[in-house]
Design an enzyme around this catalytic site. Sequence first.
Site, PDB file in Angstrom:
ATOM      1  N   TYR A 291       2.690 -10.567  -0.931  1.00 47.64           N
ATOM      2  CA  TYR A 291       3.556 -11.133   0.101  1.00 47.64           C
ATOM      3  C   TYR A 291       4.879 -11.577  -0.526  1.00 47.64           C
ATOM      4  CZ  TYR A 291      -0.513 -11.041   3.120  1.00 47.64           C
ATOM      5  OH  TYR A 291      -1.584 -10.619   3.869  1.00 47.64           O
TER       6      TYR A 291
ATOM      7  N   GLU B 109      -6.278   6.201   0.020  1.00 51.72           N
ATOM      8  CA  GLU B 109      -4.896   6.533  -0.349  1.00 51.72           C
ATOM      9  C   GLU B 109      -4.787   6.875  -1.827  1.00 51.72           C
ATOM     10  OE1 GLU B 109      -2.171   3.480   0.882  1.00 51.72           O
ATOM     11  OE2 GLU B 109      -2.341   4.037   2.982  1.00 51.72           O
TER      12      GLU B 109
ATOM     13  N   CYS C  18       0.591  -2.268   6.624  1.00 55.34           N
ATOM     14  CA  CYS C  18       0.402  -3.671   6.241  1.00 55.34           C
ATOM     15  C   CYS C  18      -0.831  -3.855   5.354  1.00 55.34           C
ATOM     16  CB  CYS C  18       0.340  -4.554   7.474  1.00 55.34           C
ATOM     17  SG  CYS C  18      -0.881  -4.062   8.691  1.00 55.34           S
ATOM     18  N   HIS C  19      -1.721  -2.868   5.321  1.00 50.86           N
ATOM     19  CA  HIS C  19      -2.913  -2.953   4.472  1.00 50.86           C
ATOM     20  C   HIS C  19      -2.554  -2.904   2.988  1.00 50.86           C
ATOM     21  CE1 HIS C  19      -2.248   1.362   5.138  1.00 50.86           C
ATOM     22  NE2 HIS C  19      -2.779   1.547   3.933  1.00 50.86           N
TER      23      HIS C  19
ATOM     24  N   ASN D 152       2.172  -7.030  13.112  1.00 49.16           N
ATOM     25  CA  ASN D 152       2.377  -5.584  13.071  1.00 49.16           C
ATOM     26  C   ASN D 152       1.456  -4.914  14.095  1.00 49.16           C
ATOM     27  OD1 ASN D 152       2.708  -2.877  12.429  1.00 49.16           O
ATOM     28  ND2 ASN D 152       1.664  -3.036  10.472  1.00 49.16           N
TER      29      ASN D 152
END
Length: 154
Positions: A92, A150, A123-124, A115
């Site tokens: 963050y 990912e 946002c993950h 979001n």
Amino acid sequence: MKCKYTIETLIGELTVLENDGRITDLHFGKVSILGMVEKKTELIAEVEKQINEYYQGSREEFDIPLRIEGTPFQKKVWEALREIPKGETRTYEDIAMAVGSPKASRAVGMANNRNRIPVIIPCHRVIGKNGKLVGFAGGLDVKEKLLEMEKKSR
């Protein structure tokens, strides 16, 4: 026309909302919303296709028209999230610094929470300062799964 449809993806069911040719929301699981037509439009089908391609590794970015609604600060945060490379994470604090507000880590967290198009606006990929996974609308197990998929599909 406002449409919604629940799609099947490699990351589970997602309910996609479309309004006048733009995606406005993406929800984990099947969601009921009053006043919306239940229809798999061409755009919603394209979202399904692109998410599956992305997590299979044959797509590197999303090319989907979005309707992003939020405050100017939220929009800056969401744009910074889209700059995080696939398979990587940021804190963050990293995002707060990226948007020019180094003391705004909590505000970044609130923007993440607001979001409405997770996965596409990733946002993950934001984690706690200590490196732990924190808060995610789809649940921490889904957040972990997204990050793992990912990394494998890079």
